[in-house]
Write a protein that holds these residues in place. Structure first.
Motif, mmCIF file in Angstrom:
data_model
loop_
_atom_site.group_PDB
_atom_site.id
_atom_site.type_symbol
_atom_site.label_atom_id
_atom_site.label_comp_id
_atom_site.label_asym_id
_atom_site.label_seq_id
_atom_site.Cartn_x
_atom_site.Cartn_y
_atom_site.Cartn_z
ATOM 1 N N ASP A 142 0.116 -4.616 -3.535
ATOM 2 C CA ASP A 142 0.108 -3.695 -2.400
ATOM 3 C C ASP A 142 1.518 -3.156 -2.128
ATOM 4 N N ILE A 143 2.486 -4.058 -2.100
ATOM 5 C CA ILE A 143 3.862 -3.658 -1.825
ATOM 6 C C ILE A 143 4.386 -2.768 -2.946
ATOM 7 N N ALA A 144 4.064 -3.113 -4.184
ATOM 8 C CA ALA A 144 4.527 -2.312 -5.319
ATOM 9 C C ALA A 144 4.000 -0.880 -5.227
ATOM 10 N N LYS A 145 2.744 -0.727 -4.799
ATOM 11 C CA LYS A 145 2.171 0.604 -4.667
ATOM 12 C C LYS A 145 2.854 1.388 -3.546
ATOM 13 N N LEU A 146 3.155 0.706 -2.446
ATOM 14 C CA LEU A 146 3.858 1.381 -1.347
ATOM 15 C C LEU A 146 5.246 1.828 -1.784
ATOM 16 N N VAL A 147 5.941 0.977 -2.526
ATOM 17 C CA VAL A 147 7.273 1.326 -3.022
ATOM 18 C C VAL A 147 7.187 2.556 -3.923
ATOM 19 N N LYS A 148 6.196 2.576 -4.806
ATOM 20 C CA LYS A 148 6.032 3.713 -5.716
ATOM 21 C C LYS A 148 5.719 4.987 -4.939
#
Length: 353
Positions: free
Chosen positions: A296-302
Motif C-alpha cells: 500500500d505504501i509503495a503504491k502511494l509513494v509511486k
C-alpha cells in the motif's frame, strides 16, 4: 540534522558608535507595523501549521543549504536559488531551514509569499516586513530606520527599488561604515524569500531579483548578507539566474530533483505518519499493526511522483478523527490514475467533508 556550523561568521575588530544608544518613536513604528505583513514571518502565528520537513527527511538538501550558508560551498556566493515544481517541498525546506538558522542566530529576516493571502501575494509589504525584522534583530538599526520613516512620510508609497534602498540598503550601509559588521559579535545575516513565484506580477518578481542583485554587486565587499530564494522554475525567473545575467555570478542553483531522493523521504514520511495514526487515532482499536501494507505504501509513494504535497494530503485525509482511516485509505486507493494536479484538487475538495 546538520554538520557542525563551525564557520558561522564572526567579525573581528571593534565597534564603538553612537548607534548603541537609541530611542523608539511610537509613531514611526506604528507606520511601519501598518504595512508589515506579520503573516509572512517564519514564526508567525498567522501561518497555521506551516509546512516543514518531517524528521529524518530532506536531510541531504538541508545539509547542502547549510554548506552554502556557512561557506563550505564557495563562500562568496551570496544567493542560493532553490527551485522545483509545485509540491516538491520548497516551502517546507525553507521553513525548516529558517527555524534552524533562527535558533542559531543566523536568520536575519524572512518573507513567505502566498498567492492566497492579499498581504503576502505581492511586493508591497516585502520591504517593510524585512525592515521590521532588521529593526528587531539588529538594535543599532533602529534609529536609522525610524529616522528614514520620519523624514519621508510617503516612504511606503514609493516603488520597490526606492523602499529597498531607503529602508534596507542605506541603513545596513550606515551600520557597515560605523564598523558594526567588523565587530566581534556574531550577527544574523541570512534573508529567506520563499515562494517568489506566488508574488503577483511577473515584472514585480523580476524587479525583486534585480534589486537584490544590484545591491549585492555594488556592495558585496561591504555587506556580509546571503539570500535564499525559492520558487518554481518558471522561465521568466530562470532568465535572471542564467549565465547571461549578472545574478548568475552570485548564485548557487539547487534543484529539487531526483538527486535528493524524494521518493525515499516520502516513504519515511508515510510510514511514520501511518504509525502515528495507528497509535493515536480514535478508532485505533480497529487498525491492525499490519495496516497499511508495505505494498500500500509503495503504491502511494509511486503515485506521489516525488511530490510531498500529495503525501501530506493523503495523511491529512486519512487521519481525520471523524472517519475510519482504513475506509479513507480505500477511497484514495480507488481513485483513477490521474495527473497530480487533478488529484490534488480532488483530494482538496474531499478534505472539506
Amino acid at each position: 540534522m546538520f554538520r557542525n556550523a563551525r564557520n558561522v561568521r564572526v567579525f573581528g575588530g571593534t565597534f564603538t558608535s553612537y548607534f548603541n544608544v537609541y530611542s523608539t518613536n511610537g509613531s514611526e513604528m506604528d507606520r511601519l507595523m501598518e504595512v508589515t505583513s506579520l503573516g509572512a514571518l517564519h514564526n508567525s502565528g498567522l501561518r497555521i501549521d506551516p509546512p516543514k520537513c518531517h524528521p529524518n527527511t530532506c536531510t541531504a538538501v538541508l545539509q547542502k543549504l547549510m554548506d552554502w550558508f556557512i561557506g563550505e560551498v564557495e563562500w562568496d556566493i551570496f544567493v542560493l536559488w532553490l527551485y522545483g515544481p509545485a509540491g516538491a517541498g520548497k516551502s517546507a525546506i525553507s521553513q525548516t531551514f529558517a527555524e534552524h538558522c533562527f535558533a542559531t542566530n543566523g536568520l536575519l529576516a524572512s518573507f513567505f509569499f502566498s498567492e492566497s493571502d492579499p498581504k503576502r501575494n505581492n511586493e508591497k509589504a516585502l520591504v517593510a516586513t524585512l525592515a521590521y525584522q532588521i529593526w528587531l534583530r539588529i538594535p543599532q538599526s533602529r534609529p536609522i530606520i525610524e529616522g528614514t520613516i520620519n523624514n519621508d512620510p510617503a516612504i511606503f508609497q514609493l516603488n520597490f527599488e526606492s523602499q529597498f534602498r531607503a529602508l534596507l540598503l542605506d541603513p545596513l550601509l550606515q551600520l557597515s561604515q560605523a564598523g558594526l559588521f567588523t565587530s566581534s559579535t556574531t550577527l544574523p545575516y541570512l534573508f529567506i524569500i520563499d515562494g517568489l513565484d506566488e508574488c503577483k506580477g511577473l515584472d514585480s518578481q523580476i524587479t525583486i531579483l534585480n534589486t537584490i542583485s544590484d545591491a549585492l554587486h555594488h556592495h558585496r565587499s561591504t555587506l556580509p548578507f546571503k539570500f535564499l530564494v525559492s520558487s518554481r522554475p518558471e522561465n521568466h525567473l530562470s532568465i535572471p539566474f542564467s549565465s547571461a545575467s549578472s545574478l548568475n555570478n552570485l548564485t548557487f542553483r539547487l534543484s529539487l530533483d531526483e538527486t535528493y531522493q524524494a521518493y525515499d523521504d516520502i516513504k519515511i514520511y508515510l510510514t511514520e505518519s501511518f504509525q502515528d495514526i495507528r497509535k493515536t487515532h480514535a478508532m485505533r482499536a480497529h487498525l491492525p499493526d499490519s495496516w497499511p501494507s508495505e505494498e500500500d505504501i509503495a503504491k502511494l509513494v509511486k503515485t506521489s511522483s516525488g511530490n510531498f504535497i500529495y503525501a501530506a494530503i493523503v495523511v491529512r485525509y486519512v487521519s481525520s478523527a471523524w472517519y475510519n482511516p482504513r475506509d479513507r485509505l480505500t477511497v484514495i486507493q480507488g481513485l483513477l490514475p490521474v495527473n497530480n494536479a487533478w488529484l490534488y484538487h480532488l483530494l482538496h475538495r474531499r478534505l472539506k467533508h
